[in-house]
Design a protein around this motif. Structure first.
Motif, PDB file in Angstrom:
ATOM      1  N   UNK A 148     101.928  30.757  21.150  1.00 49.04           N
ATOM      2  CA  UNK A 148     102.910  31.402  20.283  1.00 49.04           C
ATOM      3  C   UNK A 148     102.370  31.591  18.866  1.00 49.04           C
ATOM      4  N   UNK A 149     101.316  30.870  18.525  1.00 51.37           N
ATOM      5  CA  UNK A 149     100.706  31.034  17.206  1.00 51.37           C
ATOM      6  C   UNK A 149      99.696  32.174  17.172  1.00 51.37           C
TER       7      UNK A 149
ATOM      8  N   UNK B 185     106.550  25.872  26.738  1.00 51.37           N
ATOM      9  CA  UNK B 185     106.064  24.537  27.080  1.00 51.37           C
ATOM     10  C   UNK B 185     104.995  24.115  26.077  1.00 51.37           C
ATOM     11  N   UNK B 186     105.160  22.991  25.406  1.00 51.87           N
ATOM     12  CA  UNK B 186     104.205  22.612  24.352  1.00 51.87           C
ATOM     13  C   UNK B 186     102.746  22.657  24.783  1.00 51.87           C
TER      14      UNK B 186
ATOM     15  N   UNK C  93     103.546  24.943  21.212  1.00 53.00           N
ATOM     16  CA  UNK C  93     104.796  24.623  20.536  1.00 53.00           C
ATOM     17  C   UNK C  93     104.893  23.119  20.300  1.00 53.00           C
ATOM     18  N   UNK C  94     105.689  22.719  19.307  1.00 49.48           N
ATOM     19  CA  UNK C  94     105.844  21.292  19.039  1.00 49.48           C
ATOM     20  C   UNK C  94     106.957  20.661  19.868  1.00 49.48           C
TER      21      UNK C  94
ATOM     22  N   UNK D  27     102.865  39.253  23.507  1.00 49.82           N
ATOM     23  CA  UNK D  27     103.523  37.976  23.235  1.00 49.82           C
ATOM     24  C   UNK D  27     102.546  36.824  23.364  1.00 49.82           C
ATOM     25  N   UNK D  28     103.068  35.603  23.436  1.00 47.26           N
ATOM     26  CA  UNK D  28     104.492  35.247  23.500  1.00 47.26           C
ATOM     27  C   UNK D  28     105.113  35.093  22.119  1.00 47.26           C
ATOM     28  N   UNK D  29     106.444  35.253  22.066  1.00 44.46           N
ATOM     29  CA  UNK D  29     107.219  35.048  20.855  1.00 44.46           C
ATOM     30  C   UNK D  29     108.328  34.023  21.148  1.00 44.46           C
TER      31      UNK D  29
END
Length: 334
Positions: free
Chosen positions: A10-11, A45-46, A51-52, A69-71
């Protein structure tokens, strides 16, 4: 530890992704007529998505072949009944009365429920929640934070929106087999802004009603269970009410379908022949902007290998049937 897939970070959102590039489970596609975009929602999913904590992510496409993506559209909040580090299952987004509503199942493994584990699976708080946004891209905000739609002790999952012939909204959902042994699909009426359940749930059918379901031999230390997953409802061109749902046959995930004999949510429901086998399931239907019905599901079941597969469908009037797998839209793994 699964291999990290940078295309799902996502980053670092990317363009030109194929479905084969996107680890995904329990996929849901919204065809947004306002923008001409398809939105593919799946769990965030982290360890896979950078993601955190858990949440919901989306990928966008205009042609079902090339995805961006992803967003992040939803992040599990801190300070609610659920634990933000314990998962977000089966997200789906519905447009309803001009706003967009996210249904997603959250968990709290730290809040155990009474009763011994079933085949190694412990009972704990679980439930489907509803969040709202003005946009399919979020951010989505929970309608209530103190509890899911139904009590967290019920272990509900995979909730979906159904609007009946009178215009009344319902949440149709699965009641976890860990708690019931014979999993059920149930429904509860919602108020007009989807913020509260009204009245008592009704049971639509049990997983064991599928004649093909779980006929394999079991070891002596295993309990025979029957799984309900991924319910979605549709009205055919001839007015029949059908439901997609998933379960297991001889240990392999199956995408199947049921039909209401009365055309009403209350049923009774009859089980039809499965649509797709081969460790495939948790599918949903959407209509392309050109008017073609498509089924999207995940295959195989296990993450992070799971990928989305698309099938062109035909509305036969009395049911739905698979026309062909759209391999041209899948991309190539490797």
């Amino acid at each position: 530890m699964p291999v990290y897939n940078a295309s799902s970070d996502v980053n670092n959102p990317q363009k030109g992704l194929r479905l084969a590039d996107i680890p995904a489970h329990d996929p849901f596609v919204l065809a947004d007529k306002h923008t001409g975009d398809y939105y593919l929602y799946t769990s965030g999913i982290p360890r896979l998505n950078g993601m955190d904590r858990y949440g919901v992510i989306t990928y966008k496409s205009t042609n079902l072949s090339d995805w961006e993506g992803p967003y992040i559209v939803f992040t599990n909040p801190h300070g609610i009944w659920a634990n933000p580090l314990h998962g977000a299952w089966a997200p789906e987004v519905h447009e309803y009365k001009g706003r967009f509503y996210l249904f997603v199942t959250l968990h709290n493994n730290d809040r155990p429920l009474e009763g011994a584990p079933v085949n190694g699976y412990a009972k704990h708080w679980r439930g489907t929640v509803i969040a709202v946004s003005e946009s399919p891209e979020g951010p989505f905000k929970l309608l209530k934070e103190d509890a899911p739609v139904l009590p967290e002790t019920m272990m509900t999952l995979d909730g979906t929106l159904y609007v009946d012939e009178d215009g009344s909204p319902w949440m149709v959902y699965c009641h976890e087999w860990i708690q019931t042994i014979d999993g059920t699909i149930e429904a509860v009426r919602l108020n007009n802004d989807l913020s509260e359940a009204i009245g008592d749930p009704i049971v639509l059918f049990n997983a064991s009603e599928a004649p093909w379901e779980n006929k394999d031999d079991l070891p002596d230390d295993r309990i025979r269970v029957y799984v309900t997953d991924g319910c979605q409802l549709y009205r055919t061109s001839a007015g029949h009410l059908v439901m997609l749902w998933s379960s297991y046959e001889s240990g392999s995930y199956v995408q199947t379908i049921a039909r209401s004999k009365t055309g009403k949510l209350e049923g009774p429901w009859e089980q039809l022949e499965p649509l797709v086998k081969g460790d495939s399931g948790h599918g949903m239907l959407f209509r392309t902007f050109e008017g073609t019905w498509m089924l999207i599901l995940h295959q195989p079941f296990k993450m992070p290998e799971s990928r989305c597969k698309l099938y062109e469908m035909e509305d036969t009037g009395d049911s739905l049937r698979v026309v062909t797998a759209r391999e041209d839209l899948h991309g190539v793994t490797g």
